[in-house]
Design an enzyme around this catalytic site. Structure first.
Site, PDB file in Angstrom:
ATOM      1  N   CYS A  52       0.577  -1.544   0.094  1.00 27.36           N
ATOM      2  CA  CYS A  52      -0.163   0.172   0.240  1.00 27.36           C
ATOM      3  C   CYS A  52       1.107   0.848   0.294  1.00 27.36           C
ATOM      4  CB  CYS A  52      -0.649   0.075   1.213  1.00 27.36           C
ATOM      5  SG  CYS A  52      -2.198   1.459   1.621  1.00 27.36           S
ATOM      6  N   ASP A  59      -0.014  -5.836   0.397  1.00 31.46           N
ATOM      7  CA  ASP A  59      -1.613  -6.254  -0.525  1.00 31.46           C
ATOM      8  C   ASP A  59      -0.869  -7.220  -1.052  1.00 31.46           C
ATOM      9  OD1 ASP A  59      -2.580  -3.857   0.082  1.00 31.46           O
ATOM     10  OD2 ASP A  59      -2.364  -2.918  -1.200  1.00 31.46           O
ATOM     11  N   VAL A  74       7.238 -13.004 -24.889  1.00 27.69           N
ATOM     12  CA  VAL A  74       8.252 -13.112 -23.264  1.00 27.69           C
ATOM     13  C   VAL A  74       8.260 -13.661 -22.588  1.00 27.69           C
ATOM     14  CG1 VAL A  74       6.090 -13.542 -21.466  1.00 27.69           C
ATOM     15  CG2 VAL A  74       8.012 -11.829 -21.311  1.00 27.69           C
TER      16      VAL A  74
END
Length: 154
Positions: A52, A59, A74
């Site tokens: 946060c 979080d 990727v």
């Protein structure tokens, strides 16, 4: 397919430290050996973490990333390190989720991409964040992300 499509990779096959921030993380790509063939790729990160930006509290999210490659794929170790770089990064759920999607679009120029960020509750409220580049291409099977909405203990 030859090994020389992998020659420019700098992280795969070598010890690599976790980047200190998403900005420092290097997302690597390789030429798509199946370019011109429509197919979907899915990555799932069920233990994604960030902080946060106001309280510094952790979080947690379950991320589901789907993309239809164009000319590039990727490299998965670089993706893992990029996602891990958010561990000590302070940003709101919306910013984390959308930033990941935008960075992948910038790196890969995929035919299509979507990301679902299914964030676990903090303060009693789960937040789910979704980003996609447009309508999914026709003729390519793209499964549901399969993550149920948060139900608590029930």
């Amino acid at each position: 397919m030859t090994q020389d499509i992998y020659q420019n990779l700098t992280q795969l096959g070598a010890p690599t430290d976790l980047p200190k921030s998403p900005e420092e993380a290097v997302l690597e790509r390789v030429p798509n050996p199946q370019a011109g063939t429509g197919y979907a790729v899915r990555f799932v990160a069920p233990e994604f973490t960030s902080l946060c930006p106001l309280t510094g509290q952790p979080d947690f999210a379950h991320l589901v990333l789907d993309y239809v490659p164009g000319d590039w794929l990727v490299e998965s170790k670089s993706l893992k390190l990029f996602l891990g770089s958010f561990r000590n990064h302070g940003a709101f759920h919306e910013d984390c989720t959308v930033s990941i999607g935008l960075r992948l679009v910038e790196t890969l120029s995929p035919t299509w991409l979507r990301i679902g960020g299914y964030w676990y509750p903090r303060g009693g409220i789960p937040i789910d964040v979704f980003y996609q580049t447009g309508e999914p291409p026709r003729g390519i099977w793209i499964p549901d992300q399969g993550v149920q909405g948060y139900r608590g203990r029930g």
